[in-house]
Motif scaffolding. Structure first.
Motif, PDB file in Angstrom:
ATOM      1  N   ARG A  41       0.755  -1.201   0.176  1.00 10.63           N
ATOM      2  CA  ARG A  41       0.138  -0.092   0.034  1.00 10.63           C
ATOM      3  C   ARG A  41       0.772   1.179  -0.049  1.00 10.63           C
ATOM      4  N   SER A  42       0.307   2.222  -0.845  1.00 10.63           N
ATOM      5  CA  SER A  42       1.156   3.511  -1.058  1.00 10.63           C
ATOM      6  C   SER A  42       1.320   4.160   0.465  1.00 10.63           C
ATOM      7  N   ASP A  43       2.661   4.553   0.943  1.00  9.31           N
ATOM      8  CA  ASP A  43       2.736   5.130   2.290  1.00  9.31           C
ATOM      9  C   ASP A  43       2.356   6.688   2.185  1.00  9.31           C
ATOM     10  N   ASP A  44       2.353   7.109   1.195  1.00 11.30           N
ATOM     11  CA  ASP A  44       2.005   8.632   0.881  1.00 11.30           C
ATOM     12  C   ASP A  44       0.615   8.928   0.389  1.00 11.30           C
ATOM     13  N   THR A  45      -0.045   7.770  -0.279  1.00 10.72           N
ATOM     14  CA  THR A  45      -1.435   7.971  -0.520  1.00 10.72           C
ATOM     15  C   THR A  45      -2.326   6.827   0.035  1.00 10.72           C
ATOM     16  N   PRO A  46      -2.712   7.344   1.013  1.00 11.28           N
ATOM     17  CA  PRO A  46      -3.979   6.317   1.661  1.00 11.28           C
ATOM     18  C   PRO A  46      -4.898   5.725   1.032  1.00 11.28           C
ATOM     19  N   GLY A  47      -5.226   4.571   0.930  1.00 14.13           N
ATOM     20  CA  GLY A  47      -6.255   3.840   0.147  1.00 14.13           C
ATOM     21  C   GLY A  47      -5.744   3.427  -1.098  1.00 14.13           C
ATOM     22  N   LEU A  48      -4.487   3.555  -1.635  1.00 18.52           N
ATOM     23  CA  LEU A  48      -4.184   3.486  -2.920  1.00 18.52           C
ATOM     24  C   LEU A  48      -3.173   2.265  -2.852  1.00 18.52           C
ATOM     25  N   TRP A  49      -3.395   1.334  -3.736  1.00 18.28           N
ATOM     26  CA  TRP A  49      -2.491  -0.221  -4.087  1.00 18.28           C
ATOM     27  C   TRP A  49      -1.864   0.175  -5.123  1.00 18.28           C
ATOM     28  N   ASP A  50      -0.669  -0.101  -5.517  1.00 17.31           N
ATOM     29  CA  ASP A  50      -0.082  -0.358  -6.459  1.00 17.31           C
ATOM     30  C   ASP A  50       0.260  -1.849  -6.758  1.00 17.31           C
ATOM     31  N   ILE A  51      -0.560  -2.380  -7.831  1.00 16.46           N
ATOM     32  CA  ILE A  51      -0.684  -3.645  -8.199  1.00 16.46           C
ATOM     33  C   ILE A  51       0.049  -4.163  -9.419  1.00 16.46           C
ATOM     34  N   SER A  52       1.167  -3.344  -9.796  1.00 20.15           N
ATOM     35  CA  SER A  52       1.984  -3.565 -11.013  1.00 20.15           C
ATOM     36  C   SER A  52       3.323  -4.003 -10.664  1.00 20.15           C
ATOM     37  N   PRO A  53       3.795  -5.101 -11.008  1.00 16.24           N
ATOM     38  CA  PRO A  53       5.559  -5.181 -10.862  1.00 16.24           C
ATOM     39  C   PRO A  53       6.419  -4.251 -11.463  1.00 16.24           C
ATOM     40  N   PRO A  54       7.655  -4.240 -11.086  1.00 19.47           N
ATOM     41  CA  PRO A  54       8.523  -3.408 -11.785  1.00 19.47           C
ATOM     42  C   PRO A  54       8.824  -3.915 -12.985  1.00 19.47           C
ATOM     43  N   ALA A  85      -1.534  -6.709 -27.359  1.00 16.21           N
ATOM     44  CA  ALA A  85      -1.458  -6.525 -25.631  1.00 16.21           C
ATOM     45  C   ALA A  85      -0.729  -5.194 -25.355  1.00 16.21           C
ATOM     46  N   SER A  86      -1.015  -4.659 -24.032  1.00 15.71           N
ATOM     47  CA  SER A  86      -0.530  -3.462 -23.833  1.00 15.71           C
ATOM     48  C   SER A  86       0.084  -3.327 -22.288  1.00 15.71           C
ATOM     49  N   PRO A  87       1.223  -2.942 -22.087  1.00 21.87           N
ATOM     50  CA  PRO A  87       1.431  -2.717 -20.507  1.00 21.87           C
ATOM     51  C   PRO A  87       0.451  -1.749 -19.862  1.00 21.87           C
ATOM     52  N   VAL A  88       0.244  -1.973 -18.571  1.00 19.23           N
ATOM     53  CA  VAL A  88      -0.767  -1.269 -17.922  1.00 19.23           C
ATOM     54  C   VAL A  88       0.094  -0.848 -16.602  1.00 19.23           C
ATOM     55  N   ARG A  89      -0.336   0.306 -15.921  1.00 22.55           N
ATOM     56  CA  ARG A  89       0.067   0.538 -14.539  1.00 22.55           C
ATOM     57  C   ARG A  89      -1.187   0.527 -13.690  1.00 22.55           C
ATOM     58  N   ALA A  90      -1.168  -0.712 -13.238  1.00 24.54           N
ATOM     59  CA  ALA A  90      -2.546  -1.213 -12.535  1.00 24.54           C
ATOM     60  C   ALA A  90      -2.563  -0.775 -11.027  1.00 24.54           C
ATOM     61  N   ILE A  91      -3.653  -0.165 -10.775  1.00 26.50           N
ATOM     62  CA  ILE A  91      -3.773   0.363  -9.400  1.00 26.50           C
ATOM     63  C   ILE A  91      -5.280  -0.021  -8.355  1.00 26.50           C
ATOM     64  N   LEU A  92      -5.361  -0.242  -7.366  1.00 22.90           N
ATOM     65  CA  LEU A  92      -6.527  -0.276  -6.744  1.00 22.90           C
ATOM     66  C   LEU A  92      -7.000   0.881  -5.805  1.00 22.90           C
ATOM     67  N   ARG A  93      -7.965   1.259  -5.662  1.00 20.92           N
ATOM     68  CA  ARG A  93      -8.220   2.315  -4.581  1.00 20.92           C
ATOM     69  C   ARG A  93      -9.454   1.924  -3.739  1.00 20.92           C
ATOM     70  N   THR A  94      -9.135   2.121  -2.375  1.00 24.05           N
ATOM     71  CA  THR A  94     -10.333   1.617  -1.477  1.00 24.05           C
ATOM     72  C   THR A  94     -11.519   2.451  -1.758  1.00 24.05           C
ATOM     73  N   LEU A  95     -12.457   1.738  -1.758  1.00 25.88           N
ATOM     74  CA  LEU A  95     -13.788   2.263  -1.886  1.00 25.88           C
ATOM     75  C   LEU A  95     -14.312   3.181  -0.795  1.00 25.88           C
ATOM     76  N   ARG A  96     -14.949   4.552  -1.050  1.00 25.14           N
ATOM     77  CA  ARG A  96     -15.316   5.440  -0.152  1.00 25.14           C
ATOM     78  C   ARG A  96     -16.588   5.022   0.601  1.00 25.14           C
ATOM     79  N   GLU A 153     -11.667  -0.046  -6.053  1.00 28.05           N
ATOM     80  CA  GLU A 153     -11.865   0.493  -7.435  1.00 28.05           C
ATOM     81  C   GLU A 153     -10.552   0.065  -8.202  1.00 28.05           C
ATOM     82  N   LEU A 154     -10.631  -0.497  -9.575  1.00 30.83           N
ATOM     83  CA  LEU A 154      -9.780  -0.778 -10.330  1.00 30.83           C
ATOM     84  C   LEU A 154      -9.438   0.350 -11.500  1.00 30.83           C
TER      85      LEU A 154
END
Length: 215
Positions: free
Chosen positions: A3-16, A204-215, A191-192
């Motif tokens: 989970r992102s330390d500086d953006t609460p509720g945001l999850w980065d689910i993409s590998p480097p 195909a295409s690379p994506v920067r996939a993230i999840l956000r906690t639902l409010r 939220e995806l």
């Protein structure tokens, strides 16, 4: 990913993505070279990259498994953004079946992401990757699911020649995300956001996939 330390509720689910990122055997690896470097001859750094579009977190296009299918740049974006559910089906073997996910999918949202590993394999090609059972894909499509995601490189086992789950996806018009990193994401609803690039001829295409906690 955590989970992102500086953006609460945001999850980065993409590998480097870098030169050591694994690719399907025979696919083009990630390569980068500098075409300009800051110095006497240039005021900017500019690089050139080449890679299979299936490296890292990516969205498959129908063209990947259908010779007459649409390229990734022609797809509508709606399936790649919106409510989704993360479901854990850890170490279930070559294919995740309905019984492995039924506890969380009685009434699924339009997007379902399946975690199959305690820790996603991001440093090497995983010959023992877990895919999805075709009957499970069919059942989720019947329930209104539009997009399936997984924390492995394919929704079919690595040695599959029939690509039977991909063929169900083709028949039912579903969208697919692969190579996600769901290690730190609890089961539940989010939220995806995982938008593919507008590559008009690509499979195909690379994506920067993230999840956000639902409010």
């Amino acid at each position: 990913m955590t989970r992102s330390d500086d953006t609460p509720g945001l999850w980065d689910i993409s590998p480097p993505v870098h030169a050591a990122s694994p690719s399907y055997p025979g696919d083009a690896p990630y390569r980068q070279r500098w075409t300009a470097r800051i110095g006497a001859g240039s005021v900017v750094n500019v690089s050139e990259i080449s890679l299979s579009p299936h490296i890292g977190a990516h969205a498959d296009a129908p063209l990947h498994y259908d010779p007459h299918g649409a390229a990734i740049g022609a797809l509508a974006l709606a399936p790649f953004i919106g409510p989704c559910r993360v479901v854990h089906a850890i170490d279930c073997g070559p294919r995740v079946q309905w019984r492995h996910v039924a506890h969380a999918l009685a009434a699924p949202p339009p997007r379902v992401l399946v975690r199959t590993r305690v820790q996603a394999v991001v440093e090497r090609w995983d010959e023992a990757l877990s895919g999805l059972e075709p009957a499970l894909v069919q059942r989720l499509a019947d329930a209104g699911v539009q997009l399936l995601g997984i924390d492995s490189a394919s929704i079919d086992p690595a040695d599959s020649l029939e690509l039977s789950s991909h063929q169900v996806v083709r028949q039912r018009g579903l969208r697919v995300l692969e190579n996600l990193v769901l290690d730190a994401v609890p089961e539940g609803d989010y939220e995806l956001i995982a938008l593919p690039l507008k590559l008009m001829g690509a499979d195909a295409s690379p994506v920067r996939a993230i999840l956000r906690t639902l409010r």
